[in-house]
Scaffold this motif. Structure first.
Motif, PDB file in Angstrom:
ATOM      1  N   UNK A 156      27.526   7.252  20.967  1.00 22.73           N
ATOM      2  CA  UNK A 156      27.714   5.896  20.465  1.00 22.73           C
ATOM      3  C   UNK A 156      26.465   5.349  19.787  1.00 22.73           C
ATOM      4  N   UNK A 157      25.293   5.844  20.175  1.00 21.47           N
ATOM      5  CA  UNK A 157      24.062   5.326  19.583  1.00 21.47           C
ATOM      6  C   UNK A 157      23.996   5.628  18.087  1.00 21.47           C
ATOM      7  N   UNK A 158      24.422   6.822  17.694  1.00 18.47           N
ATOM      8  CA  UNK A 158      24.411   7.180  16.272  1.00 18.47           C
ATOM      9  C   UNK A 158      25.426   6.337  15.503  1.00 18.47           C
ATOM     10  N   UNK A 159      26.594   6.166  16.091  1.00 16.90           N
ATOM     11  CA  UNK A 159      27.636   5.378  15.443  1.00 16.90           C
ATOM     12  C   UNK A 159      27.200   3.923  15.272  1.00 16.90           C
ATOM     13  N   UNK A 160      26.562   3.368  16.287  1.00 18.06           N
ATOM     14  CA  UNK A 160      26.097   1.986  16.205  1.00 18.06           C
ATOM     15  C   UNK A 160      24.959   1.838  15.199  1.00 18.06           C
ATOM     16  N   UNK A 161      24.129   2.863  15.062  1.00 18.80           N
ATOM     17  CA  UNK A 161      23.056   2.819  14.065  1.00 18.80           C
ATOM     18  C   UNK A 161      23.634   2.789  12.649  1.00 18.80           C
ATOM     19  N   UNK A 162      24.645   3.622  12.400  1.00 16.75           N
ATOM     20  CA  UNK A 162      25.296   3.625  11.083  1.00 16.75           C
ATOM     21  C   UNK A 162      25.944   2.275  10.809  1.00 16.75           C
ATOM     22  N   UNK A 163      26.593   1.723  11.827  1.00 16.48           N
ATOM     23  CA  UNK A 163      27.231   0.416  11.664  1.00 16.48           C
ATOM     24  C   UNK A 163      26.200  -0.664  11.360  1.00 16.48           C
ATOM     25  N   UNK A 194      34.015  -6.525  14.600  1.00 16.21           N
ATOM     26  CA  UNK A 194      34.057  -5.296  13.798  1.00 16.21           C
ATOM     27  C   UNK A 194      33.505  -4.106  14.579  1.00 16.21           C
ATOM     28  N   UNK A 195      32.452  -4.346  15.350  1.00 17.58           N
ATOM     29  CA  UNK A 195      31.899  -3.268  16.167  1.00 17.58           C
ATOM     30  C   UNK A 195      32.890  -2.835  17.240  1.00 17.58           C
ATOM     31  N   UNK A 196      33.618  -3.788  17.803  1.00 15.38           N
ATOM     32  CA  UNK A 196      34.637  -3.458  18.798  1.00 15.38           C
ATOM     33  C   UNK A 196      35.723  -2.578  18.202  1.00 15.38           C
ATOM     34  N   UNK A 197      36.205  -2.940  17.010  1.00 15.74           N
ATOM     35  CA  UNK A 197      37.233  -2.132  16.355  1.00 15.74           C
ATOM     36  C   UNK A 197      36.717  -0.734  16.021  1.00 15.74           C
ATOM     37  N   UNK A 198      35.486  -0.661  15.526  1.00 16.85           N
ATOM     38  CA  UNK A 198      34.919   0.635  15.165  1.00 16.85           C
ATOM     39  C   UNK A 198      34.781   1.543  16.386  1.00 16.85           C
ATOM     40  N   UNK A 199      34.231   1.003  17.469  1.00 16.84           N
ATOM     41  CA  UNK A 199      34.063   1.806  18.681  1.00 16.84           C
ATOM     42  C   UNK A 199      35.406   2.204  19.271  1.00 16.84           C
ATOM     43  N   UNK A 200      36.372   1.304  19.208  1.00 17.83           N
ATOM     44  CA  UNK A 200      37.692   1.615  19.748  1.00 17.83           C
ATOM     45  C   UNK A 200      38.345   2.764  18.985  1.00 17.83           C
ATOM     46  N   UNK A 201      38.265   2.718  17.656  1.00 16.04           N
ATOM     47  CA  UNK A 201      38.840   3.803  16.848  1.00 16.04           C
ATOM     48  C   UNK A 201      38.114   5.117  17.111  1.00 16.04           C
ATOM     49  N   UNK A 202      36.778   5.046  17.168  1.00 14.82           N
ATOM     50  CA  UNK A 202      35.995   6.263  17.397  1.00 14.82           C
ATOM     51  C   UNK A 202      36.282   6.859  18.775  1.00 14.82           C
ATOM     52  N   UNK A 203      36.371   6.007  19.791  1.00 13.75           N
ATOM     53  CA  UNK A 203      36.640   6.500  21.143  1.00 13.75           C
ATOM     54  C   UNK A 203      38.050   7.065  21.261  1.00 13.75           C
ATOM     55  N   UNK A 204      38.994   6.453  20.572  1.00 10.43           N
ATOM     56  CA  UNK A 204      40.358   6.978  20.592  1.00 10.43           C
ATOM     57  C   UNK A 204      40.422   8.360  19.947  1.00 10.43           C
ATOM     58  N   UNK A 205      39.717   8.530  18.825  1.00 14.37           N
ATOM     59  CA  UNK A 205      39.668   9.843  18.180  1.00 14.37           C
ATOM     60  C   UNK A 205      38.947  10.864  19.056  1.00 14.37           C
ATOM     61  N   UNK A 206      37.899  10.410  19.755  1.00 14.11           N
ATOM     62  CA  UNK A 206      37.184  11.319  20.657  1.00 14.11           C
ATOM     63  C   UNK A 206      38.087  11.774  21.802  1.00 14.11           C
ATOM     64  N   UNK A 207      38.905  10.858  22.324  1.00 20.31           N
ATOM     65  CA  UNK A 207      39.863  11.243  23.365  1.00 20.31           C
ATOM     66  C   UNK A 207      40.907  12.214  22.827  1.00 20.31           C
ATOM     67  N   UNK A 208      41.326  11.970  21.597  1.00 20.32           N
ATOM     68  CA  UNK A 208      42.363  12.813  21.002  1.00 20.32           C
ATOM     69  C   UNK A 208      41.879  14.246  20.821  1.00 20.32           C
ATOM     70  N   UNK A 209      40.612  14.392  20.411  1.00 19.90           N
ATOM     71  CA  UNK A 209      40.060  15.728  20.173  1.00 19.90           C
ATOM     72  C   UNK A 209      39.213  16.228  21.345  1.00 19.90           C
ATOM     73  N   UNK A 210      39.232  15.471  22.455  1.00 19.83           N
ATOM     74  CA  UNK A 210      38.531  15.857  23.690  1.00 19.83           C
ATOM     75  C   UNK A 210      37.059  16.147  23.388  1.00 19.83           C
ATOM     76  N   UNK A 211      36.393  15.155  22.844  1.00 23.39           N
ATOM     77  CA  UNK A 211      34.986  15.286  22.500  1.00 23.39           C
ATOM     78  C   UNK A 211      34.199  14.125  23.098  1.00 23.39           C
ATOM     79  N   UNK A 212      32.936  14.386  23.388  1.00 23.04           N
ATOM     80  CA  UNK A 212      32.024  13.348  23.862  1.00 23.04           C
ATOM     81  C   UNK A 212      31.323  12.747  22.645  1.00 23.04           C
ATOM     82  N   UNK A 213      31.389  11.449  22.514  1.00 26.63           N
ATOM     83  CA  UNK A 213      30.898  10.783  21.315  1.00 26.63           C
ATOM     84  C   UNK A 213      29.556  10.113  21.582  1.00 26.63           C
TER      85      UNK A 213
END
Length: 209
Positions: free
Chosen positions: A152-159, A131-150
């Motif tokens: 990951x520590x905050x995202x992993x804390x929420x997860x 589940x963490x792999x899927x979440x990070x993959x989706x988040x990183x793909x969206x970050x690439x799409x919008x050209x943003x630096x993500x």
């Protein structure tokens, strides 16, 4: 072939008097999956790729210092990011090929524990990692799409917080919980043979899902 079952082992004491007075048994929880080796290879490939990147980065750091007396700090973020996205894609293929067994097994056992039917054996770490792999993959793909630096520590804390409070989230959201509880009850009853008249012992069986 996959399966999740319990072995009930009846302890037979040497003393017949003790045998008459009490019945003791212990339960051995088991899970079986013939596709586990595929997931093992997938995990090994990810670890091998990261190890190779670290070795290459170390060689560059040493050469940079020896040749130019410069300290170069490697950035593993792009490599790990691409590897997570690739692992997510491969994981979807592997999970689809075995009919989403690990996801179903986890949901079934957690649902049984929540409703009080029984508590079987399940590998929490495997599902948590997937589940963490899927979440990070989706988040990183969206970050690439919008050209943003993500971050990951905050995202992993929420997860992590959501994972720790998953039972409370299920109770609060309650999406199709009545249908789920009915399915869990039917699955539990399917494992029991109704005893015949005059037979006080109920036997446990297995059933296909």
């Amino acid at each position: 072939m996959q399966g999740n079952y319990d072995h009930y082992n009846w302890i037979l004491p040497d003393n017949p008097v003790v045998f008459i007075k009490q019945s003791a048994f212990y339960v051995a929880l088991c899970t079986m999956d013939y596709y586990t080796w595929v997931r093992s290879l997938l995990g090994m490939s990810v670890a091998f790729n990261i190890a190779v990147n670290m070795v290459v980065a170390l060689v560059i750091v040493i050469n940079s210092w020896l040749c130019h007396h410069e300290v170069w700090v490697p950035d593993f973020y792009p490599s790990i990011q691409r590897r997570i996205q690739l692992r997510s894609l491969m994981l979807i293929i592997v999970t689809y090929s075995n009919n989403w067994w690990h996801v179903f097994e986890y949901a079934l056992q957690k649902g049984n524990a929540r409703t009080g039917w029984n508590e079987g054996f399940v590998l929490d770490e495997m599902i948590r990692s997937d589940c963490l792999t899927f979440l990070l993959s989706i988040a990183l793909t969206l970050a690439d799409l919008y050209i943003q630096r993500l971050g990951l520590d905050i995202l992993m804390f929420i997860y992590k917080m959501c994972w720790s409070c998953q039972d409370d989230l299920v109770s609060i959201i309650g999406w199709d919980i009545e249908i789920t509880d009915a399915y869990l009850a039917a699955s539990y009853i399917s494992c029991i043979i109704t005893p015949e008249v005059g037979n006080s012992m109920s036997l446990w069986i297995y059933h296909e899902i």
